[in-house]
Design an enzyme around this catalytic site. Structure first.
Site: not given
Length: 523
Positions: A427, A452
């Site tokens: 992320s 991600k």
């Protein structure tokens, strides 16, 4: 005078027509009246369409399916006022459409009556919805609509997983029970499930508070970041461990990135959602939770005690490599474990503290950092970059926003920098790693990151509950979409490479160690 007499006669005729029953207007019609810039009219007696010349003189009328003998399905047409004047040859009443009450045989008496009836029926329906309590939307309906609108406005996929989002709203209001708050929450969850997006989810009020406390620096649980459900060939399904917080109960028990949680308190995780699992792992301080974990070929049965996990995101240390003379390498090691609201300030503080000890290179360790707040990732990138693009924010149509820096917030833009990553780097960590790599500010070491490539935002509803919504995907400065692929490092790291600051510094002191076999600062 003739105009007024004709109006009264028409009004009496209209009253005799049995179409003025008050009916519940579909939400689609009511909302369309409020939102659409233009609404148009179809009258079946017109043989061809006439268009308005000026939209500011348009009579805006939403017409729905009221009676098969008069109207077909809601249709969108326009009537040109100037052409209508010429057809009717009524220059006397050219100033207003309301004055065009025609004796003209070309249009006919019945067509005009239908026009007036349509107008009055629409007005009647509007009044019925606004004034009749029996047809008003309930408080539960309004909460559902609030959630629906947030998804409608913010969700990244405007095809909504290939479904008609407006039709889903109408069907849900008609068919889903929403008599209690619990039923409304269930209806919202069911709506989100149709998107088939594991990151877009509903949060009850207490769960929203818990999420916010986690981004503010503390959380009670076992210190695990859980990834997506995954399956391995020939083995049971489970939930992937992205990372274990240093010093937390899971970390102390030896749980590692890449391990798979098979059960929580004897409940199989095979069909368990990621966020359901996260809620089960959290709990009151001092309570216990049983985990069944597969680590490689080994199955572990662990009994962990929950505790308040400090989310201080940064640890740092000065590490000196043995060398003679003034040219010895003094490395500032910074480990960043999460991107909470304290992260960027803590990184700045660590850099300034290390600089007082005359460091001449930095190591930024992002291994097992599962991400956090997107803005903190951007701010930390600005600390290391003198200029350049940090990330592109994209939707289904392409790039919609660019985050970059002009160097005004740079703190350490020039010292040699090595960044350590692994499959637990996810992320916001991937945004930072990708920015430093593509801008050639740092050299990356380790293994491909988690992958991600989507960004979520948190929205609070009026009752204190909330939605976590996927609002965009991102690309690195080199326009690399890392979703499900990850950021690929420049060089690998030995499996024996240390994972904390003390072990790293000790490793540097040993000329034969793995640390000295990797040329972190070859440039």
């Amino acid at each position: 005078m003739a105009f007024r007499l004709l109006s009264l006669k028409l009004e009496q005729k209209v009253k005799s027509i049995q179409l003025l029953q008050r009916k519940y207007a579909p939400v689609r019609i009511v909302e369309a009246r409020a939102k659409a810039p233009l609404m148009y009219l179809k009258i079946t007696s017109f043989k061809r369409l006439l268009n308005y010349g000026n939209t500011d003189r348009a009579l805006l009328l939403p017409i729905c399916r009221l009676n098969q003998s008069f109207f077909s399905q809601c249709s969108l047409f326009s009537v040109r006022y100037s052409k209508l004047k010429k057809k009717l040859r009524l220059k006397k009443y050219a100033g207003s459409l309301h004055k065009v009450i025609s004796y003209s045989e070309k249009i006919g008496h019945h067509a005009f009556v239908r026009f007036v009836v349509a107008l009055m029926v629409v007005m009647s329906v509007s009044v019925s919805v606004s004034e009749s309590p029996s047809w008003a939307l309930t408080e539960e309906n309004l909460l559902f609509l609030e959630a629906w609108r947030m998804i409608d406005r913010a969700y990244v996929d405007k095809s909504f997983n290939g479904q008609s989002w407006f039709r889903y709203r109408e069907n849900a209001l008609r068919n889903e029970p929403m008599n209690t708050r619990e039923e409304t929450y269930m209806a919202i969850k069911k709506m989100l499930a149709t998107l088939e997006d594991p990151f877009t989810r509903f949060l009850e009020p207490e769960k929203l508070k818990s999420l916010r406390s986690g981004t503010q620096g503390a959380l009670t649980g076992v210190g695990l970041s859980i990834g997506y459900p995954t399956k391995f060939d020939g083995s049971p399904a489970g939930l992937l461990v992205i990372s274990a917080s240093p010093g937390g109960p899971a970390n102390k028990a030896g749980i590692l990135s890449g391990d798979v949680i098979l059960a929580i308190d004897d409940t199989s995780t095979e069909t368990m959602g990621v966020y359901d699992a996260a809620e089960r792992l959290q709990g009151s301080e001092g309570s216990s939770v049983k985990l069944t974990v597969r680590s490689g070929p080994e199955i572990k049965h662990l009994d962990l005690m929950r505790e308040k996990v400090s989310l201080n995101p940064v640890t740092s240390r000065l590490c000196a490599m043995p060398a003679s003379g003034k040219d010895s390498l003094r490395i500032g090691y910074i480990k960043l474990t999460s991107f909470n609201q304290n992260a960027s300030g803590a990184v700045k503080e660590a850099i300034n503290t290390l600089r007082t000890n005359n460091v001449n290179a930095f190591v930024l360790d992002l291994r097992d950092n599962s991400g956090g707040l997107f803005p903190e990732g951007i701010e930390i990138a600005k600390i290391w970059l003198d200029k350049g693009v940090i990330v592109y924010i994209c939707d289904s149509r392409g790039v919609r926003d660019i985050y970059d820096t002009d160097g005004s917030k740079a703190v350490a833009p020039s010292e040699p920098l090595a960044v350590l990553v692994n499959k637990g780097t996810a992320s916001a960590s991937e945004i930072l790693a990708g920015a430093l790599k593509d801008n050639k500010r740092a050299v990356l070491f380790g293994e491909p990151t988690f992958g991600k490539g989507k960004i979520q935002s948190v929205f609070e509803l009026s009752d204190g509950s909330g939605l976590v919504v996927t609002v965009a995907r991102y690309e690195t400065p080199a326009h690399t979409d890392i979703d499900k692929v990850g950021v690929v490092p420049d060089h690998p790291l030995p499996t024996s490479f240390p994972k904390d600051e003390e072990a790293f510094c000790n490793c540097l002191q040993d000329p034969a160690s793995a640390c000295n076999k990797v040329e972190l600062f070859a440039r």
